[in-house]
Scaffold this active site. Structure first.
Site, PDB file in Angstrom:
ATOM      1  NE  ARG A  50      -8.715  -3.159   9.415  1.00 23.49           N
ATOM      2  CZ  ARG A  50      -9.633  -2.562   8.648  1.00 23.49           C
ATOM      3  NH1 ARG A  50      -9.537  -2.627   7.326  1.00 23.49           N
ATOM      4  NH2 ARG A  50     -10.647  -1.922   9.187  1.00 23.49           N
ATOM      5  NE  ARG A 103      12.223   2.498  26.145  1.00 24.78           N
ATOM      6  CZ  ARG A 103      13.530   2.628  26.040  1.00 24.78           C
ATOM      7  NH1 ARG A 103      14.312   1.563  26.102  1.00 24.78           N
ATOM      8  NH2 ARG A 103      14.070   3.825  25.861  1.00 24.78           N
ATOM      9  CE  LYS A 149      -9.975   1.514  10.323  1.00 20.85           C
ATOM     10  NZ  LYS A 149     -10.076   2.732   9.512  1.00 20.85           N
ATOM     11  CD  GLU A 182      -6.147   3.797   1.868  1.00 21.28           C
ATOM     12  OE1 GLU A 182      -6.888   2.814   1.983  1.00 21.28           O
ATOM     13  OE2 GLU A 182      -5.403   4.192   2.782  1.00 21.28           O
TER      14      GLU A 182
HETATM   15  N1  PXG Z   1      -9.006   3.161   3.715  1.00 18.91           N
HETATM   16  C1  PXG Z   1      -8.934   3.939   4.786  1.00 18.91           C
HETATM   17  C2  PXG Z   1      -7.845   4.944   4.900  1.00 18.91           C
HETATM   18  C3  PXG Z   1      -9.877   3.806   5.814  1.00 18.91           C
HETATM   19  O1  PXG Z   1      -9.807   4.566   6.913  1.00 18.91           O
HETATM   20  C4  PXG Z   1     -10.956   2.081   4.509  1.00 18.91           C
HETATM   21  C5  PXG Z   1      -9.974   2.251   3.553  1.00 18.91           C
HETATM   22  C6  PXG Z   1     -11.993   1.029   4.307  1.00 18.91           C
HETATM   23  O2  PXG Z   1     -11.723  -0.076   5.153  1.00 18.91           O
HETATM   24  P1  PXG Z   1     -12.895  -0.983   5.752  1.00 18.91           P
HETATM   25  O3  PXG Z   1     -12.189  -1.990   6.589  1.00 18.91           O
HETATM   26  O4  PXG Z   1     -13.784  -0.064   6.540  1.00 18.91           O
HETATM   27  O5  PXG Z   1     -13.606  -1.580   4.609  1.00 18.91           O
HETATM   28  C7  PXG Z   1     -10.900   2.851   5.683  1.00 18.91           C
HETATM   29  C8  PXG Z   1     -11.895   2.709   6.775  1.00 18.91           C
HETATM   30  C9  PXG Z   1     -15.705   7.203   8.735  1.00 18.91           C
HETATM   31  C10 PXG Z   1     -14.557   6.283   8.822  1.00 18.91           C
HETATM   32  O6  PXG Z   1     -16.092   7.715   9.793  1.00 18.91           O
HETATM   33  C11 PXG Z   1     -14.212   5.460   7.770  1.00 18.91           C
HETATM   34  C12 PXG Z   1     -13.118   4.596   7.880  1.00 18.91           C
HETATM   35  C13 PXG Z   1     -12.412   4.642   9.020  1.00 18.91           C
HETATM   36  C14 PXG Z   1     -12.760   5.458  10.044  1.00 18.91           C
HETATM   37  C15 PXG Z   1     -13.831   6.292   9.967  1.00 18.91           C
HETATM   38  O7  PXG Z   1     -16.212   7.409   7.639  1.00 18.91           O
HETATM   39  N2  PXG Z   1     -12.793   3.801   6.799  1.00 18.91           N
END
Ligand code: PXG
Length: 298
Positions: A50, A103, A149, A182
Site C-alpha cells: 500500500r 522536481r 495514505k 470512514e
Molecule cells: N482510515 C484512515 C483514515 C486511517 O488513517 C485506517 C482507516 C485503518 O487502516 P489500517 O490499514 O490501519 O487498517 C487508517 C489507519 C493512530 C493512527 O495513531 C491510525 C491510523 C493511521 C495513523 C495513525 O491511531 N489508521
C-alpha cells in the site's frame, strides 16, 4: 530508541529531518502504521504494497525495493528489542527548495520509527464506543484521494477536533454526497440482517489493512459481505457496528448521533470476527527474532 533514517540508525535526540523537507513544508509524502504482535510484524508486506501504491499516486519514487523495506522494518524492531508494538514507516519527498515543485527534491527520505503502542482502554471493547458524524466532509476522491495514505492528514485532524469538541473518541466523516466514508483513523463496518457492509474506496475510504483482513475473516466464517454506499440512515438501523484500524483492531460502536445501534451492546458477529482476527495476528507476518520463533504461539 533507535530510529532508522535512510539506512542509518539515530538516537531519538538525533533523529531529525531538514526544515526544507517537503514532507514538513507541504505534507508531501506517504506513510504506514503497522503493528507487531508476538514477535511478528503483522501484514508487513500488505502495508509495504500500500505504501508503494500511495507513492505511485503521488509520483514519489521510493528509493528502496519492497524487500529492502521489509528487512529495514525487521532490523528496526530488532534494534529496539521490540516483539510487540507499532511501526511508523514514512517516505517524505525529501529536502528541496521553498517552492512546492517536487522536481526540486532530488532524493526522498525513508524513516522507520518502532515503538510501543497506546491502545484503547479495554472498556471500549467490552462496552462499545459512542461516536458522532462531524461537519467536515471527507476529501473528495478527485482531489486528495483518501485512498492515498499521505502525510497530509488535515482533513482527518479537523474531524478529530470536532470529535474532541463533541467529547467522543472517533467520528464518522461523510463524503460530499452524504455517504459514509470512514472515521478519522479507522474504517467503518455495519452488520445488517446477517450481512457485513463497509463503504467502498470510491466513497472516500482507505483500503484499510485491517478492513481487508476482516473481510477475509468474514469469508472464512461464511458471513456474506458487500461494499455498498451507506448513508447515516443505514448506520442508524444497523444491528451491529464496529470500526477497524491497525491501532484499534476492531472496536464495537453502540451509539451514533444519539441513536443506539442494535441492542446497545457489542454484537455476536463482531465478537466472532474479532476472535478470527486475533487468531490471525498470532500466525501471520514477518518474524522479528528468528531465534525466538519456536516460542511463537501457533
Ligand atoms: N482510515 C484512515 C483514515 C486511517 O488513517 C485506517 C482507516 C485503518 O487502516 P489500517 O490499514 O490501519 O487498517 C487508517 C489507519 C493512530 C493512527 O495513531 C491510525 C491510523 C493511521 C495513523 C495513525 O491511531 N489508521
Amino acid at each position: 530508541m533507535k530510529v532508522w533514517i535512510d539506512g542509518e540508525f539515530f538516537g531519538e535526540a538525533d533523529a531529525k529531518v531538514s526544515v526544507f523537507d517537503h514532507g514538513l513544508l507541504y505534507g508531501d509524502g506517504v506513510f504506514e502504521g503497522i503493528r507487531m504482535y508476538h514477535n511478528r510484524i503483522f501484514k508487513l508486506r500488505e502495508h509495504i504494497e500500500r505504501l508503494y501504491w500511495s507513492a505511485k499516486a503521488l509520483l514519489l519514487e521510493i528509493p528502496m525495493s519492497p524487500e529492502e523495506l521489509v528487512r529495514a522494518c525487521v532490523a528496526t524492531c530488532q534494534a529496539n528489542g521490540l516483539r510487540d508494538g507499532y511501526i511508523r514507516l514514512l517516505v517524505t519527498r525529501g529536502k528541496g527548495t521553498l517552492g512546492l515543485d517536487p522536481r526540486r527534491c532530488p532524493r526522498p527520505s525513508v524513516i522507520i520509527i518502532a515503538s510501543t503502542i497506546q491502545l484503547y482502554p479495554e472498556k471500549y471493547y467490552e462496552e462499545g464506543l459512542t461516536i458522532v458524524t462531524v461537519p467536515t466532509t471527507r476529501n473528495s476522491v478527485n482531489s486528495v484521494n483518501p485512498a492515498i495514505k499521505s502525510l497530509n492528514y488535515l482533513n482527518n485532524i479537523l474531524a478529530r477536533i470536532e470529535a474532541n469538541n463533541a467529547g467522543v473518541e472517533e467520528a464518522i466523516l461523510l463524503n460530499s454526497d452524504g455517504f459514509v466514508a470512514e472515521c478519522t483513523g479507522d474504517n467503518v463496518f455495519i452488520v445488517h440482517k446477517g450481512r457485513l457492509l463497509t463503504p467502498p474506496q470510491s466513497a472516500g475510504a482507505l483500503y484499510g489493512i485491517t478492513r481487508g483482513t476482516v473481510l477475509d475473516c468474514a469469508r472464512d466464517l461464511g458471513i456474506p459481505s458487500a461494499e455498498p454506499n451507506l448513508s447515516r440512515y443505514d448506520v442508524y438501523i444497523a444491528d451491529e457496528m464496529f470500526l477497524t484500524g491497525t491501532a484499534a483492531e476492531m472496536v464495537p460502536v453502540v451509539k451514533v448521533d444519539g441513536r443506539v445501534i442494535g441492542n446497545g451492546r457489542p454484537g455476536p458477529v463482531t465478537a466472532s470476527l474479532l476472535a478470527a482476527f486475533r487468531d490471525r495476528t498470532r500466525t501471520d507476518g514477518e518474524i522479528i527474532f528468528p531465534a525466538d520463533s519456536g516460542a511463537v504461539l501457533t
